[in-house]
Design a protein around this motif. Structure first.
Motif, PDB file in Angstrom:
ATOM      1  N   THR A  79       0.833  -1.207   0.000  1.00 53.79           N
ATOM      2  CA  THR A  79       0.000   0.000   0.000  1.00 53.79           C
ATOM      3  C   THR A  79       0.864   1.253   0.000  1.00 53.79           C
ATOM      4  N   ALA A  80       1.901   1.251   0.840  1.00 58.97           N
ATOM      5  CA  ALA A  80       2.768   2.426   0.954  1.00 58.97           C
ATOM      6  C   ALA A  80       3.572   2.656  -0.325  1.00 58.97           C
ATOM      7  N   VAL A  81       4.110   1.585  -0.893  1.00 55.40           N
ATOM      8  CA  VAL A  81       4.924   1.731  -2.098  1.00 55.40           C
ATOM      9  C   VAL A  81       4.071   2.194  -3.272  1.00 55.40           C
ATOM     10  N   GLN A  82       2.863   1.634  -3.409  1.00 53.36           N
ATOM     11  CA  GLN A  82       1.991   2.056  -4.507  1.00 53.36           C
ATOM     12  C   GLN A  82       1.572   3.520  -4.349  1.00 53.36           C
ATOM     13  N   LYS A  83       1.379   3.934  -3.125  1.00 49.30           N
ATOM     14  CA  LYS A  83       1.040   5.350  -2.877  1.00 49.30           C
ATOM     15  C   LYS A  83       2.196   6.242  -3.325  1.00 49.30           C
ATOM     16  N   TYR A 110     -10.060  -7.868 -22.867  1.00 54.25           N
ATOM     17  CA  TYR A 110     -11.475  -7.550 -22.954  1.00 54.25           C
ATOM     18  C   TYR A 110     -11.969  -7.328 -21.528  1.00 54.25           C
ATOM     19  N   PRO A 111     -12.691  -6.241 -21.256  1.00 54.55           N
ATOM     20  CA  PRO A 111     -13.124  -5.959 -19.881  1.00 54.55           C
ATOM     21  C   PRO A 111     -14.297  -6.830 -19.450  1.00 54.55           C
ATOM     22  N   SER A 112     -13.999  -8.066 -19.125  1.00 55.21           N
ATOM     23  CA  SER A 112     -15.030  -9.023 -18.733  1.00 55.21           C
ATOM     24  C   SER A 112     -15.503  -8.813 -17.305  1.00 55.21           C
ATOM     25  N   GLY A 113     -14.738  -8.080 -16.503  1.00 54.73           N
ATOM     26  CA  GLY A 113     -15.128  -7.808 -15.121  1.00 54.73           C
ATOM     27  C   GLY A 113     -14.104  -8.240 -14.113  1.00 54.73           C
ATOM     28  N   ARG A 114     -13.336  -9.295 -14.415  1.00 53.65           N
ATOM     29  CA  ARG A 114     -12.327  -9.778 -13.479  1.00 53.65           C
ATOM     30  C   ARG A 114     -11.113 -10.272 -14.256  1.00 53.65           C
ATOM     31  N   ILE A 115      -9.939 -10.023 -13.718  1.00 55.58           N
ATOM     32  CA  ILE A 115      -8.743 -10.609 -14.306  1.00 55.58           C
ATOM     33  C   ILE A 115      -8.596 -12.045 -13.796  1.00 55.58           C
ATOM     34  N   ASN A 171     -16.963  -2.739 -15.561  1.00 51.19           N
ATOM     35  CA  ASN A 171     -15.928  -3.778 -15.631  1.00 51.19           C
ATOM     36  C   ASN A 171     -14.528  -3.174 -15.759  1.00 51.19           C
ATOM     37  N   ILE A 172     -14.421  -2.129 -16.559  1.00 48.92           N
ATOM     38  CA  ILE A 172     -13.123  -1.476 -16.724  1.00 48.92           C
ATOM     39  C   ILE A 172     -12.638  -0.917 -15.391  1.00 48.92           C
ATOM     40  N   ALA A 173     -13.527  -0.254 -14.660  1.00 48.88           N
ATOM     41  CA  ALA A 173     -13.139   0.335 -13.382  1.00 48.88           C
ATOM     42  C   ALA A 173     -12.627  -0.736 -12.420  1.00 48.88           C
ATOM     43  N   HIS A 174     -13.323  -1.873 -12.388  1.00 48.25           N
ATOM     44  CA  HIS A 174     -12.922  -2.931 -11.461  1.00 48.25           C
ATOM     45  C   HIS A 174     -11.596  -3.563 -11.880  1.00 48.25           C
ATOM     46  N   MET A 175     -11.453  -3.845 -13.171  1.00 48.78           N
ATOM     47  CA  MET A 175     -10.229  -4.502 -13.638  1.00 48.78           C
ATOM     48  C   MET A 175      -9.027  -3.582 -13.537  1.00 48.78           C
ATOM     49  N   LYS A 176      -9.244  -2.288 -13.740  1.00 47.34           N
ATOM     50  CA  LYS A 176      -8.140  -1.335 -13.598  1.00 47.34           C
ATOM     51  C   LYS A 176      -7.640  -1.318 -12.161  1.00 47.34           C
ATOM     52  N   GLU A 177      -8.562  -1.395 -11.224  1.00 46.49           N
ATOM     53  CA  GLU A 177      -8.175  -1.449  -9.813  1.00 46.49           C
ATOM     54  C   GLU A 177      -7.375  -2.722  -9.522  1.00 46.49           C
ATOM     55  N   GLN A 178      -7.800  -3.845 -10.122  1.00 47.49           N
ATOM     56  CA  GLN A 178      -7.075  -5.100  -9.921  1.00 47.49           C
ATOM     57  C   GLN A 178      -5.659  -5.021 -10.488  1.00 47.49           C
ATOM     58  N   LEU A 179      -5.522  -4.460 -11.671  1.00 54.00           N
ATOM     59  CA  LEU A 179      -4.194  -4.351 -12.286  1.00 54.00           C
ATOM     60  C   LEU A 179      -3.290  -3.424 -11.476  1.00 54.00           C
ATOM     61  N   SER A 180      -3.867  -2.349 -10.977  1.00 53.37           N
ATOM     62  CA  SER A 180      -3.076  -1.417 -10.162  1.00 53.37           C
ATOM     63  C   SER A 180      -2.606  -2.090  -8.889  1.00 53.37           C
ATOM     64  N   ARG A 181      -3.437  -2.947  -8.339  1.00 53.32           N
ATOM     65  CA  ARG A 181      -3.077  -3.626  -7.102  1.00 53.32           C
ATOM     66  C   ARG A 181      -1.881  -4.560  -7.292  1.00 53.32           C
ATOM     67  N   LEU A 182      -1.717  -5.055  -8.501  1.00 53.40           N
ATOM     68  CA  LEU A 182      -0.565  -5.901  -8.803  1.00 53.40           C
ATOM     69  C   LEU A 182       0.727  -5.103  -8.925  1.00 53.40           C
ATOM     70  N   GLY A 183       0.608  -3.773  -8.935  1.00 53.19           N
ATOM     71  CA  GLY A 183       1.810  -2.939  -9.016  1.00 53.19           C
ATOM     72  C   GLY A 183       2.410  -2.886 -10.399  1.00 53.19           C
ATOM     73  N   LEU A 184       1.599  -3.058 -11.433  1.00 56.69           N
ATOM     74  CA  LEU A 184       2.090  -3.054 -12.811  1.00 56.69           C
ATOM     75  C   LEU A 184       2.441  -1.635 -13.244  1.00 56.69           C
ATOM     76  N   SER A 185       3.551  -1.493 -13.910  1.00 60.44           N
ATOM     77  CA  SER A 185       4.103  -0.155 -14.183  1.00 60.44           C
ATOM     78  C   SER A 185       3.542   0.446 -15.468  1.00 60.44           C
ATOM     79  N   TYR A 186       2.224   0.532 -15.567  1.00 61.40           N
ATOM     80  CA  TYR A 186       1.603   1.097 -16.761  1.00 61.40           C
ATOM     81  C   TYR A 186       1.541   2.613 -16.682  1.00 61.40           C
TER      82      TYR A 186
END
Length: 895
Positions: A79-83, A110-115, A171-186
């Motif tokens: 959480t701290a590092v992503q912040k 494709y934004p299916s809702g979940r990664i 679906n996009i909003a949820h999946m974007k949050e999931q990808l961000s949580r993985l710490g992907l450097s997009y």
């Protein structure tokens, strides 16, 4: 260390030897000692990397979850590092002209809702590579977006009563949050969403450019049709020959559709395949086979009693004199003119309906039993004048070749099977070259030979006869030399709502009129009803359907077909280079800077259509002057699937692992590390719960070690972990190990993205560092250098923990901005190296000896070793096998 296939077992065995876990007496009550044993290990700072603590086997599912979570506070750290990353806009492209560029791209989802775990693996591979390249000094473009048009959103609208746009946005909003949580450097400032007008207006713009150049055109094609719903169905909506919604039978119906002339580029696409050296060989072969070049002749058979001619393409004109029948596809357009001439019209039409229904049922599969019907019509052989029966066959497809084939049952297995079934003549026209060559008369002969029963061509080899027969056909005006391709033009029409509207207007006066560029985008309307019946919902939107002709201003109607979503994904990589451009899809300068993509990553299921369409699109744009590169992707990595219980994860099989739950329990770094370490990137990954635990324990062990090290006084910061720290002779092996690890990890990433072996080397380094003692002042500087180096090398794979621990060691800045460590040759010079001593091929000892020791001295040292002496009792030495710098194998026999 060698890690075959990236298996955990080999690596973990190294940690077991060094875990220093205390052995628990077996007489103790096991259930009462599990948690206590775990606490003892944690308090010692040594974390076990297997489920075995001394002699007590503790199943994973019996270890309390709170014990696992105490290995290190991953949630707090991540959480701290992503912040911090967000505050410092860490992943934005820092386009510095003095640096080389690197474009790293994973296929957007494709934004299916979940990664799912397949996404996690794909994106972890790409992210590790992007981070590595940035640390190597490249300007790295690493974007992400959404392939957001498509049928699932429309089905959701029908089934759930929610508008496709709303469903997609959620679906996009949820999946974007999931990808961000993985710490992907997009670099999310470059996010692209294909269902938004600012993107699909350029789909329409490209369509108009293709239309102007004759690359886009309209013709009749076969579509799945439901008579009950009065609508066209996608292949996915046909279930066992029935409509997915009303369960009515589905038939194939000819309807006009829009196409792109990809066949104009067939030879170019084929010729360039050998140049795709950064692509997997299997993908290049798949592309070559899909294009499917064939050289032969197009031969015309006249229809008896008619002015019509049927064209046949064949690669075997040498067998022309063996033709005993001709077969036409049941959906061939000429049948409309031929059937009225048939005396068996009713039976023939019934057969056609049956075959087309089966085609809809068994879409994209080969027919099982060969079936046909004699139309009662006859065609005339172009050279002999023989009158041959015209059949309709279920194995002939109108879209392949000319949709008509000549039956040569003596020399084609399929024709032979068909002829024997229906009692048709079999005429042999090629005799084997060697008289005694075995040939079963009940089978077709397809080998080389000399022509017989072929008039003036008798006695010629079949290869020589091919050219001479074609020349004769050309002389008589009955055929021509021809090259054909298996590749068909790309049908882009979809009779659906959720896609890019095709920018065409139909006017009774002016005909087909392209929408003026100034009126783009043609907006997809919201005022539509989703019933699943009656064709495209766009027909029911008066605001969309009714319009005026741009030329004469008379009332007109819009095209209601939308574009295939492959159109969206055939150029999105170009939009990422210049996503905010409102004047053009991308600037030529941006395309020139970034295209072709340096590394593209995605599943092998896209090895044909998506990649082929992208290649075609890029070549067409080059010809139109928009890009310089003819190819879109320089290197391609097709990652393997994630398997569980021996099969691909899927909801229907009940073997899906939820990434969110894994992250909750182990943290994002563990999930990333597991997917990268458990198999080479291009191989399938077999799911293993214990391997996930192993990745987690490795990170916990590293955390405990660095936490302990950080309590000791810190010397001035070194130059990124690669400074020339003074060392004693006793420390030289560890210094060499540090720099060998830098060298080997760099090689693994540069040579073939072998992230699994790179991580294995980092695990070895952690083991080696564990032999040091930070309480000894003379060892502390090298230990700090070693751990700092380890964190730099680990950061592409486990970025959160690496960043946190980097700070604990007194280092400043983001790891992303640090230079990648450089291995120093002089640091890797060892006074002693390990020599393996074997007896009859079995390891018996490892001796640390000078690297330049000669054979006789090595043998002397080996024979002086007590372990070797014990194994040579009553044995006679026959010979030695010596590998300089590596091993000595003593071959012995009983005395």
């Amino acid at each position: 260390m060698s890690v075959p296939g990236g298996e955990w077992s080999d690596s973990l065995s190294l940690y077991q030897k060094e875990s220093n876990a205390r052995v628990l007496p077996l007489s103790q009550n096991i259930s009462g000692t599990k948690l206590e044993a775990q606490r003892q290990i944690l308090s010692s700072g040594r974390v076990p990397d297997s489920d075995r603590i001394g002699e007590v086997d503790i199943p994973i599912d019996l270890i309390p979850e709170e014990s696992l979570s105490s290995l290190y506070p991953f949630d707090e750290i991540e959480t701290a590092v992503q912040k911090r990353w967000k505050q410092e806009n860490a992943f934005a492209l820092r386009d510095q002209p003095s640096k080389k560029t690197f474009y790293c791209l994973e296929m957007f989802p494709y934004p299916s809702g979940r990664i799912h775990m397949g996404h996690v693996r794909n994106y972890s591979i790409g992210d590790a590579l992007a981070r590595y390249k940035r640390m190597r000094g490249f300007n790295v473009l690493h974007p992400m977006g959404w392939d957001s048009f498509g049928l699932p959103a429309e089905n959701a609208a029908i089934q759930r009563g929610i508008h496709p746009a709303v469903w997609t946005e959620q679906n996009i909003a949820h999946m974007k949050e999931q990808l961000s949580r993985l710490g992907l450097s997009y670099d999310w400032s470059r996010e692209v969403t294909t269902c938004l007008p600012e993107y699909y207006r350029w789909n329409q713009w490209f369509f108009l450019k293709f239309y102007e150049k004759g690359l886009a055109y309209k013709k009749e094609g076969l579509l799945n049709w439901c008579d009950s719903c009065l609508t066209v169905l996608a292949n996915e909506q046909v279930e066992e020959g029935l409509c997915w919604r009303c369960k009515s039978p589905v038939t194939l119906r000819p309807m006009e559709q829009w196409y792109l002339r990809i066949t104009d580029y067939a030879q170019e696409l084929l010729d360039a395949i050998p140049d795709l050296q950064g692509w997997p060989e299997k993908v290049r072969v798949m592309q070559e086979n899909w294009i499917g070049k064939s050289e032969g002749a197009e031969i015309r058979f006249s229809v008896e009693g008619s002015s019509l001619e049927l064209s046949v393409f064949t690669t075997r004109p040498d067998t022309l004199f063996g033709v005993t029948f001709v077969t036409i596809a049941p959906e061939h357009p000429l049948l409309e003119e031929l059937l009225p001439l048939s005396r068996q019209r009713e039976e023939t039409e019934s057969f056609i309906r049956k075959v087309l229904h089966k085609r809809a049922t068994e879409r994209n599969t080969e027919p099982g039993e060969k079936e046909g019907i004699d139309t009662g019509l006859r065609v005339i052989h172009p050279l002999t004048g023989d009158h041959l029966p015209l059949w309709i066959g279920n194995f002939v497809v109108a879209s392949y070749g000319t949709g008509v084939v000549m039956g040569v049952p003596a020399h084609d297995e399929r024709d032979h099977e068909f002829a024997r079934k229906y009692g048709l003549p079999i005429k042999e026209v090629i005799a084997p070259s060697v008289a005694h060559e075995p040939h079963a008369p009940e089978m077709a002969y397809t080998g080389p030979g000399r022509l017989i029963h072929s008039g003036a061509f008798n006695g010629l080899s079949n290869e020589l006869a091919k050219g001479k027969i074609i020349s004769e056909l050309e002389t008589r005006g009955k055929g021509v030399r021809k090259v054909t391709y298996r590749l068909r033009d790309w049908g882009i029409s979809r009779q659906r709502y959720w896609g890019t509207p095709i920018p065409i207007i139909y006017c009774e006066t002016c005909g087909t009129v392209p929408v003026p560029e100034s009126e783009l985008p043609v907006i997809l309307p919201r005022d539509v009803a989703f019933t699943g019946k009656g064709g495209s919902p766009l027909r029911d939107s008066e605001s969309f359907f009714r319009t005026t002709c741009p030329n004469c201003q008379a009332p007109a109607r819009r095209e209601t077909d939308t574009m295939d979503t492959f159109f969206d994904s055939s150029w999105y990589f170009l939009r990422f280079t210049d996503p905010s451009n409102t004047a053009e899809p991308f600037s030529k300068i941006a395309a020139r800077q970034w295209i072709p993509v340096d590394q593209y990553i995605g599943g092998v299921e896209h090895a044909i259509l998506h990649l082929l369409y992208s290649r075609f699109f890029t070549r067409a744009l080059k010809d139109l002057g928009f890009v310089d590169s003819p190819e879109p992707f320089r290197a391609l990595l097709t990652q393997g699937m994630v398997l569980k219980d021996g099969s691909k994860m899927s909801k229907s099989k009940g073997n899906v692992v939820d990434p969110d739950q894994l992250i909750e329990r182990y943290g994002a770094d563990t999930v990333r590390l597991f997917t990268l370490f458990s198999a080479p990137p291009d191989k399938d990954l077999a799911w293993d719960d214990k391997a996930v635990e192993g990745a987690y324990r490795f990170l916990g062990r590293l955390y405990q070690r660095v936490l302990e090290l950080s309590r000791f006084p810190s010397p001035p910061p070194s130059s990124g972990g690669t400074g020339k720290t003074p060392v004693s002779s006793a420390q030289k092996p560890l210094l060499a190990k540090i720099h060998e690890t830098i060298r080997d990890v760099t090689f693994d990433l540069e040579s073939n993205n072998q992230m699994n072996t790179a991580i294995a080397r980092l695990m070895e380094l952690l083991n080696a560092l564990g032999n040091g003692n930070p309480e000894k002042a003379e060892e502390l500087p090298l230990l700090r250098e070693g751990y700092t180096t380890l964190l730099l090398l680990l950061s592409p794979f486990a970025p959160h923990l690496s960043q946190h621990l980097y700070g604990l060691l007194g280092q400043e800045g983001l790891l992303l901005d640090q230079p990648w460590p450089e291995a120093r040759e002089e640091a890797m010079i060892r006074d002693e190296i390990p020599y393996v001593i074997q007896i009859n091929g079995k390891l018996r000892a490892t001796l640390m000896l000078p690297p330049d020791i000669d054979r006789s001295e090595l043998l002397k040292k080996a024979l002086e070793d007590e372990r070797i002496q014990r194994n040579l009792v009553d044995m006679k030495l026959q010979k030695e096998i010596y590998v300089p710098g590596k091993l000595l194998n003593l071959v012995v026999v009983p005395r």
